[in-house]
Design a protein around this motif. Structure first.
Motif, mmCIF file in Angstrom:
data_model
loop_
_atom_site.group_PDB
_atom_site.id
_atom_site.type_symbol
_atom_site.label_atom_id
_atom_site.label_comp_id
_atom_site.label_asym_id
_atom_site.label_seq_id
_atom_site.Cartn_x
_atom_site.Cartn_y
_atom_site.Cartn_z
ATOM 1 N N LEU A 152 20.565 15.397 58.863
ATOM 2 C CA LEU A 152 19.435 14.766 59.534
ATOM 3 C C LEU A 152 18.107 15.447 59.223
ATOM 4 C CD1 LEU A 152 21.071 14.141 63.046
ATOM 5 C CD2 LEU A 152 20.806 12.522 61.148
ATOM 6 N N SER A 153 18.147 16.445 58.354
ATOM 7 C CA SER A 153 16.943 17.218 58.053
ATOM 8 C C SER A 153 16.164 16.598 56.893
ATOM 9 C CB SER A 153 17.325 18.654 57.693
ATOM 10 O OG SER A 153 16.206 19.373 57.237
ATOM 11 N N PRO A 154 14.849 16.429 57.028
ATOM 12 C CA PRO A 154 14.059 15.867 55.926
ATOM 13 C C PRO A 154 13.951 16.799 54.726
ATOM 14 C CG PRO A 154 12.615 16.588 57.695
ATOM 15 C CD PRO A 154 14.018 16.690 58.223
ATOM 16 N N ASP A 155 14.222 18.098 54.916
ATOM 17 C CA ASP A 155 14.134 19.039 53.804
ATOM 18 C C ASP A 155 15.502 19.620 53.455
ATOM 19 O OD1 ASP A 155 14.446 20.556 56.093
ATOM 20 O OD2 ASP A 155 13.019 22.111 55.485
ATOM 21 N N ALA A 156 16.555 18.802 53.609
ATOM 22 C CA ALA A 156 17.915 19.275 53.353
ATOM 23 C C ALA A 156 18.086 19.764 51.915
ATOM 24 C CB ALA A 156 18.923 18.171 53.665
ATOM 25 N N VAL A 157 17.497 19.068 50.957
ATOM 26 C CA VAL A 157 17.652 19.459 49.554
ATOM 27 C C VAL A 157 17.100 20.863 49.320
ATOM 28 C CG1 VAL A 157 16.951 18.947 47.187
ATOM 29 C CG2 VAL A 157 17.670 17.094 48.696
ATOM 30 N N ALA A 158 15.916 21.127 49.816
ATOM 31 C CA ALA A 158 15.314 22.444 49.644
ATOM 32 C C ALA A 158 16.107 23.522 50.380
ATOM 33 C CB ALA A 158 13.872 22.431 50.136
ATOM 34 N N ARG A 159 16.624 23.197 51.554
ATOM 35 C CA ARG A 159 17.367 24.200 52.333
ATOM 36 C C ARG A 159 18.685 24.543 51.661
ATOM 37 N NH1 ARG A 159 17.040 22.565 58.643
ATOM 38 N NH2 ARG A 159 17.857 24.685 58.841
ATOM 39 N N ILE A 160 19.355 23.544 51.113
ATOM 40 C CA ILE A 160 20.597 23.820 50.394
ATOM 41 C C ILE A 160 20.302 24.600 49.122
ATOM 42 C CG2 ILE A 160 22.501 22.738 49.121
ATOM 43 C CD1 ILE A 160 22.383 20.477 51.242
ATOM 44 N N ALA A 161 19.205 24.255 48.436
ATOM 45 C CA ALA A 161 18.834 24.979 47.223
ATOM 46 C C ALA A 161 18.581 26.458 47.519
ATOM 47 C CB ALA A 161 17.599 24.350 46.592
ATOM 48 N N ARG A 162 18.045 26.754 48.689
ATOM 49 C CA ARG A 162 17.772 28.153 49.030
ATOM 50 C C ARG A 162 19.054 28.966 49.190
ATOM 51 N NH1 ARG A 162 13.137 25.936 51.790
ATOM 52 N NH2 ARG A 162 14.239 25.714 53.775
#
Length: 295
Positions: A178-188
């Motif tokens: 549900l997070s709008p920045d899921a891609v960036a958070r997973i990349a981190r």
């Protein structure tokens, strides 16, 4: 003065430029795939405090929903607007318009080869591309973490690290999906995979496979060199390959796939490339890959 923009998913950089040289850099939040209107998001991050600019040149990783709306908004600030992808500005920065293959490896992964022809490879996004990029590595790390969490495999260092970062993994899907920045958070999470690769075989295998994927992307882009026996200059940009283990895996696989590849430091990064393109009257070999509008 011109304005150069390097827009990624983990951050957006804006630079005031003079005659192709970066003078001042400002930072803004990254661009999310989940935002309702990427074009509107770009304008919001740039802000309205600019006027009297000669050219605005931007290289973006995020797909745009409305190029015309973005161009119109930017033309209120500048005489000319150039909109392209970050791999074009990365190549311009790395080779200053010369021949070679650049690999842009950050949250995603994409290569651009310019020689006898122009070849772009990968950069198809997190759903079905960007092999070996930061999201790809983070996602592989989380996959391994969850296999250990639910018993499909023995719990190891990646499961422990994921729990340390996010807490109860049973609750994490409700947070990330549900997070709008899921891609960036997973990349981190790729940072943690790199750290654990020193002592954990699963993390080490993920990093090695990422290196092979990135080398495969570069080798495919190098087909822009149509004649046999040509040395292929290769440069990389982005933070991902700063990791020594990934860099070693990438270099070894590239040497096996493309013996005539010659790795070299880029002359400049994506922001420097956007500055050079902004200062140029003619974008040269990049013309077909840039959307240019003038007031």
């Amino acid at each position: 003065m011109d304005l150069a923009i390097d827009g990624g998913q983990t951050g957006l950089r804006l630079a005031l430029c003079s005659r192709g040289r970066v003078e001042e850099i400002r930072q803004a939040p990254g661009l999310s795939y989940a935002e309702g209107s990427p074009a509107k998001a770009v304008l919001e991050r740039i802000g309205s405090g600019w006027s009297g600019l000669g050219t605005i040149c931007m290289g973006l990783t995020t797909l745009l929903d409305d190029h015309d709306a973005l161009a119109d908004g930017l033309l209120a600030m500048a005489e000319r607007v150039m909109i392209t992808t970050d791999v074009v500005t990365s190549h311009a920065g790395a080779f200053a318009g010369g021949r070679g293959v650049v690999l842009a490896a950050g949250t995603g992964a994409i290569a651009l080869g310019v020689a006898d022809t122009v070849r772009q490879v990968d950069g198809w996004g997190y759903l079905y591309g960007d092999a070996g990029g930061g999201f790809w590595i983070g996602r592989q790390g989380l996959d391994a973490a969850y296999r250990g969490f639910d018993g499909r495999a023995e719990a190891g260092a990646l499961t422990e690290r994921a729990q340390a970062v996010w807490g109860d993994l049973a609750e994490l899907p409700g947070l990330l999906y549900l997070s709008p920045d899921a891609v960036a958070r997973i990349a981190r999470f790729a940072v943690h995979v790199f750290e654990l690769a020193e002592r954990d075989a699963t993390a080490r295998a993920i990093v090695s496979e990422a290196g092979r994927e990135l080398a495969s992307t570069v080798a495919a882009a190098a087909r822009c060199f149509s004649e046999d026996g040509q040395v292929v200059p290769v440069a990389w940009t982005g933070r991902l390959l700063r990791d020594s283990r990934l860099r070693a895996a990438f270099g070894a696989e590239l040497a096996a796939r493309l013996p005539l590849a010659r790795l070299q430091p880029p002359a400049g990064d994506s922001l420097a490339g956007a500055a050079l393109l902004a200062a140029a009257d003619d974008p040269g070999v990049y013309d077909s890959m840039i959307r240019t509008v003038t007031r």
